[in-house]
Design a protein around this motif. Structure first.
Motif, PDB file in Angstrom:
ATOM      1  N   LEU A 216       0.694  -1.333  -0.060  1.00 45.02           N
ATOM      2  CA  LEU A 216      -0.019  -0.020   0.054  1.00 45.02           C
ATOM      3  C   LEU A 216       0.841   1.324  -0.113  1.00 45.02           C
ATOM      4  N   ALA A 217       0.392   2.298  -0.834  1.00 43.60           N
ATOM      5  CA  ALA A 217       1.059   3.607  -0.825  1.00 43.60           C
ATOM      6  C   ALA A 217       0.061   4.745  -1.155  1.00 43.60           C
ATOM      7  N   VAL A 218       0.770   5.863  -0.945  1.00 43.96           N
ATOM      8  CA  VAL A 218       0.321   6.952  -1.496  1.00 43.96           C
ATOM      9  C   VAL A 218       1.084   7.951  -2.175  1.00 43.96           C
ATOM     10  N   GLY A 219       0.542   8.406  -3.334  1.00 43.53           N
ATOM     11  CA  GLY A 219       1.529   9.185  -4.424  1.00 43.53           C
ATOM     12  C   GLY A 219       0.947  10.659  -3.981  1.00 43.53           C
ATOM     13  N   VAL A 220       1.882  11.734  -4.049  1.00 44.90           N
ATOM     14  CA  VAL A 220       1.312  13.050  -4.032  1.00 44.90           C
ATOM     15  C   VAL A 220       2.285  13.745  -5.028  1.00 44.90           C
ATOM     16  N   SER A 221       1.523  14.512  -5.571  1.00 46.82           N
ATOM     17  CA  SER A 221       2.169  15.553  -6.691  1.00 46.82           C
ATOM     18  C   SER A 221       1.889  16.957  -6.588  1.00 46.82           C
ATOM     19  N   ARG A 222       2.803  17.654  -6.962  1.00 47.81           N
ATOM     20  CA  ARG A 222       2.692  19.382  -6.739  1.00 47.81           C
ATOM     21  C   ARG A 222       2.009  19.857  -5.496  1.00 47.81           C
ATOM     22  N   VAL A 223       2.601  19.120  -4.401  1.00 47.69           N
ATOM     23  CA  VAL A 223       2.044  19.536  -3.148  1.00 47.69           C
ATOM     24  C   VAL A 223       2.106  21.329  -2.873  1.00 47.69           C
ATOM     25  N   GLY A 224       1.255  21.686  -2.391  1.00 48.60           N
ATOM     26  CA  GLY A 224       1.281  23.021  -2.282  1.00 48.60           C
ATOM     27  C   GLY A 224       0.504  24.092  -3.463  1.00 48.60           C
ATOM     28  N   HIS A 225       0.158  23.237  -4.667  1.00 45.32           N
ATOM     29  CA  HIS A 225      -0.061  24.085  -5.427  1.00 45.32           C
ATOM     30  C   HIS A 225      -1.577  23.634  -5.797  1.00 45.32           C
ATOM     31  N   GLU A 226      -2.361  24.482  -6.395  1.00 43.76           N
ATOM     32  CA  GLU A 226      -3.792  24.507  -6.777  1.00 43.76           C
ATOM     33  C   GLU A 226      -3.970  22.883  -7.470  1.00 43.76           C
ATOM     34  N   GLU A 227      -3.072  22.406  -8.150  1.00 44.99           N
ATOM     35  CA  GLU A 227      -3.358  21.474  -8.860  1.00 44.99           C
ATOM     36  C   GLU A 227      -2.943  19.923  -8.249  1.00 44.99           C
ATOM     37  N   GLN A 228      -2.612  20.181  -6.923  1.00 44.07           N
ATOM     38  CA  GLN A 228      -2.170  19.043  -5.843  1.00 44.07           C
ATOM     39  C   GLN A 228      -3.209  18.034  -6.207  1.00 44.07           C
ATOM     40  N   ARG A 229      -2.203  16.784  -6.119  1.00 42.93           N
ATOM     41  CA  ARG A 229      -2.924  15.358  -6.416  1.00 42.93           C
ATOM     42  C   ARG A 229      -2.513  14.280  -5.161  1.00 42.93           C
TER      43      ARG A 229
END
Length: 284
Positions: A216-229
């Motif tokens: 199990l894992a969780v991916g995060v992208s562009r943290v702190g941006h409007e388009e954070q995922r």
């Protein structure tokens, strides 16, 4: 006079703190460290326009080989080095701090958010994390596995593992480096998908149960941006998810409490989760 290490945060030019902005406005020289991390889509010119000051890009050569030039300048006038995230997210900046002390140059730090604490956006509690691990790009001739025991140690302790994914900015090819040619490769930023492919390759070799397809894992992208995922699932599920533009990070999940699991479930992968075209899901 003072040498300042100023954290910029993670999102945009507006994420600098009030204290940091005050320092930037008074410094005679403002440098932007540009190789340990970046602010996507934001360059020195845009920062300079917002801060009302010229911002000079400090590449790897300048920071690692020519640091004495700007550190010595701080004896006579204020100098600031702008750092994406927090100043102490990379060993490079700790080295600059110690060199200032050795030289007798006054040095101060202005802190800000970094991925090391902002990763909590995924719902996992920071005090449940173990050792942070860096994942570098594999090449045809270099496919290191030294990170694996660190992940396995965290797994055995039931702790979460934050994986920091490789970035390559102003890097030379082996051929150009050998021949002494100052020709640089285009910037590259490791995606979560590439990281997962490498993890699965190493797990198949080591077979310790640290990062197999069902982990199990969780991916995060562009943290702190409007388009954070933020997307949660198994590595097998996440390997085809479209996480968008860089920067990306991945967390391998240890034991969770009730609140952590409730938060993760909010981000659980579904049939509606954006997917990459099949041609983009392979490794390096």
């Amino acid at each position: 006079m003072v040498f300042y290490l100023v954290g910029l945060g993670l999102g945009s030019e507006k994420d600098i703190t009030v204290a940091g902005l005050e320092v930037v406005k008074k410094c005679a020289l403002v440098l932007l460290e540009s190789y340990t991390a970046i602010l996507p889509s934001i360059d020195a010119k845009k920062l300079g326009e917002f801060y009302g000051r010229e911002v000079v890009v400090a590449d790897r050569d300048m920071v690692e080989q020519e640091a004495d030039t700007f550190l010595d300048r701080a004896r006579d006038e204020d100098v600031a080095l702008l750092v994406v995230g927090d100043p102490y997210g990379a060993t490079t900046h700790t080295d600059l701090f110690t060199r200032c002390r050795q030289k007798g140059v006054p040095v101060k730090s202005i802190h800000n958010a970094s991925i090391m604490n902002a990763v909590g956006c995924c719902g996992l509690q920071l005090y449940n994390f173990g050792r942070t691990v860096s994942i570098v790009f594999f090449t045809d001739n270099w496919r290191p596995t030294s990170f694996y025991p660190k992940i396995l140690s965290n797994v055995n302790a039931k702790l979460h593992t934050l994986l920091l994914l490789d970035i390559k900015v102003k890097e030379q090819s082996e051929e150009n480096m050998i021949k002494g040619r100052k020709i640089y490769e285009p910037p590259r930023f490791m995606s979560i998908n590439q990281c997962i492919e490498q993890l699965l390759e190493v797990e198949a070799k080591e077979q310790g149960g640290a990062c197999g397809p069902e982990a199990l894992a969780v991916g995060v992208s562009r943290v702190g941006h409007e388009e954070q995922r933020v997307v949660y699932g198994t590595l097998e599920q996440l390997r085809t998810v479209d996480f968008g533009e860089p920067l990306h990070s991945l967390v391998l999940i240890g034991e969770t409490d009730v609140i952590e699991q409730e938060m993760l479930d909010i981000y659980k992968v579904t049939d509606e989760t954006p997917r990459l075209p099949t041609t983009e899901t392979g490794g390096e």
